[in-house]
Design an enzyme around this catalytic site. Structure first.
Site, PDB file in Angstrom:
ATOM      1  N   THR A   7       0.847  -1.185   0.000  1.00 14.25           N
ATOM      2  CA  THR A   7       0.000   0.000   0.000  1.00 14.25           C
ATOM      3  C   THR A   7       0.879   1.230   0.000  1.00 14.25           C
ATOM      4  O   THR A   7       2.028   1.182   0.430  1.00 14.25           O
ATOM      5  CB  THR A   7      -0.937   0.042   1.233  1.00 14.25           C
ATOM      6  OG1 THR A   7      -1.815   1.170   1.112  1.00 14.25           O
ATOM      7  CG2 THR A   7      -0.165   0.186   2.535  1.00 14.25           C
ATOM      8  N   GLY A  11      -2.063   6.787   5.776  1.00 11.05           N
ATOM      9  CA  GLY A  11      -2.787   6.484   7.011  1.00 11.05           C
ATOM     10  C   GLY A  11      -2.619   5.029   7.419  1.00 11.05           C
ATOM     11  O   GLY A  11      -2.343   4.725   8.578  1.00 11.05           O
ATOM     12  N   ASP A  70      -7.076  -5.111   2.896  1.00 15.13           N
ATOM     13  CA  ASP A  70      -8.202  -4.524   2.187  1.00 15.13           C
ATOM     14  C   ASP A  70      -9.281  -4.349   3.228  1.00 15.13           C
ATOM     15  O   ASP A  70      -9.600  -5.285   3.969  1.00 15.13           O
ATOM     16  CB  ASP A  70      -8.687  -5.398   1.026  1.00 15.13           C
ATOM     17  CG  ASP A  70      -9.569  -4.592   0.083  1.00 15.13           C
ATOM     18  OD1 ASP A  70      -9.102  -3.547  -0.405  1.00 15.13           O
ATOM     19  OD2 ASP A  70     -10.720  -4.984  -0.155  1.00 15.13           O
ATOM     20  N   PHE A 152      -8.645   8.996   9.690  1.00 14.05           N
ATOM     21  CA  PHE A 152      -8.709   9.179   8.239  1.00 14.05           C
ATOM     22  C   PHE A 152      -9.902   8.408   7.716  1.00 14.05           C
ATOM     23  O   PHE A 152     -10.580   7.703   8.458  1.00 14.05           O
ATOM     24  CB  PHE A 152      -7.392   8.752   7.569  1.00 14.05           C
ATOM     25  CG  PHE A 152      -7.068   7.284   7.685  1.00 14.05           C
ATOM     26  CD1 PHE A 152      -7.330   6.420   6.638  1.00 14.05           C
ATOM     27  CD2 PHE A 152      -6.497   6.761   8.843  1.00 14.05           C
ATOM     28  CE1 PHE A 152      -7.024   5.056   6.737  1.00 14.05           C
ATOM     29  CE2 PHE A 152      -6.186   5.411   8.947  1.00 14.05           C
ATOM     30  CZ  PHE A 152      -6.455   4.560   7.890  1.00 14.05           C
ATOM     31  N   GLY A 153     -10.179   8.546   6.445  1.00 16.06           N
ATOM     32  CA  GLY A 153     -11.285   7.799   5.838  1.00 16.06           C
ATOM     33  C   GLY A 153     -12.632   8.185   6.431  1.00 16.06           C
ATOM     34  O   GLY A 153     -12.962   9.358   6.551  1.00 16.06           O
ATOM     35  N   ASP A 155     -13.630   7.734   9.506  1.00 13.84           N
ATOM     36  CA  ASP A 155     -13.575   7.859  10.970  1.00 13.84           C
ATOM     37  C   ASP A 155     -14.556   8.888  11.553  1.00 13.84           C
ATOM     38  O   ASP A 155     -15.188   8.620  12.571  1.00 13.84           O
ATOM     39  CB  ASP A 155     -12.152   8.160  11.445  1.00 13.84           C
ATOM     40  CG  ASP A 155     -11.235   6.933  11.339  1.00 13.84           C
ATOM     41  OD1 ASP A 155     -11.704   5.863  10.909  1.00 13.84           O
ATOM     42  OD2 ASP A 155     -10.046   7.070  11.697  1.00 13.84           O
ATOM     43  N   ARG A 181      -8.576  -3.143  11.946  1.00 17.78           N
ATOM     44  CA  ARG A 181      -7.233  -3.434  11.437  1.00 17.78           C
ATOM     45  C   ARG A 181      -6.339  -3.927  12.567  1.00 17.78           C
ATOM     46  O   ARG A 181      -5.548  -4.842  12.386  1.00 17.78           O
ATOM     47  CB  ARG A 181      -6.640  -2.191  10.761  1.00 17.78           C
ATOM     48  CG  ARG A 181      -5.402  -2.508   9.937  1.00 17.78           C
ATOM     49  CD  ARG A 181      -4.962  -1.344   9.060  1.00 17.78           C
ATOM     50  NE  ARG A 181      -5.952  -1.057   8.034  1.00 17.78           N
ATOM     51  CZ  ARG A 181      -6.661   0.070   7.970  1.00 17.78           C
ATOM     52  NH1 ARG A 181      -6.480   1.031   8.841  1.00 17.78           N
ATOM     53  NH2 ARG A 181      -7.548   0.236   7.018  1.00 17.78           N
TER      54      ARG A 181
END
Length: 195
Positions: A7, A11, A70, A152-153, A155, A181
């Protein structure tokens, strides 16, 4: 041991480095030019394996372990969407903010303020000895507004089960314990120690 991440998401790299302190964690982009990996799997697990295999093959070395994750958010009121399309929910070249606000709008379009939701993380590990996958989940509620500046994303719209603040508001130590994660990485560490 050298652990190469399939990746270039800053983040994710930061989060994985913090959770895998026993390993030398390097994003693959530090070892070679980034290249496009077509994620055409139908599940988080398939897409994680596609990424890890592609980077392992491109590195062409037996001395590395490649790890790919993923992950995404699935919202019940949206029939589990965006799911595996979380990173490109607002379109192919969308950024985190575009995706966040598109999901907020999708929830509002259902005339609800919130919905049960969950995050899934699938981690694939590819080595010369074989391939392994593990999963982690985090359950909670997706709300129809962005609250908090952290993370991030998605959140800022996700409130984990048992909490009254979004991931965008909670501090990193709490998030580390709850994170899908982090849960998948705990299992991945067991695999890494055996390979």
């Amino acid at each position: 041991m050298k652990l190469v991440l399939a990746t270039s998401n800053k983040g994710k790299v930061k989060e994985i480095k913090a959770l895998c302190e026993d390993f030398e964690v390097i994003p693959y982009s530090e070892l070679m030019d980034e290249f496009e990996i077509v994620e055409d799997g139908s599940s988080f697990k398939e897409n994680a394996l596609i990424k890890a295999r592609a980077v392992f093959k491109a590195l062409n070395s037996d001395d590395v372990i490649v790890m790919a994750d993923d992950s995404g958010i699935s919202v019940d009121v949206l029939d589990g969407k965006p799911g595996i399309y979380s990173a490109r929910h607002a379109g192919k070249n969308a950024n985190d903010k575009d995706n966040l606000y598109k999901l907020i709008q999708d929830i509002k379009d259902k005339n609800v303020l919130s919905s049960p939701a969950h995050y899934t993380a699938a981690i694939a590990i590819v080595t010369k000895k074989g391939e392994y996958t593990v999963h982690g989940w985090m359950y909670g509620t997706a709300i129809s507004e962005a609250v908090g500046e952290g993370g991030f994303g998605y959140d800022p719209l996700f409130i984990p089960l048992g909490y009254d603040k979004t991931l965008g508001e909670l501090d990193n130590e709490i998030k580390k314990k709850l994170s899908h994660r982090a849960k998948a990485l705990e299992l991945a560490k067991i695999v890494l120690q055996t390979v």
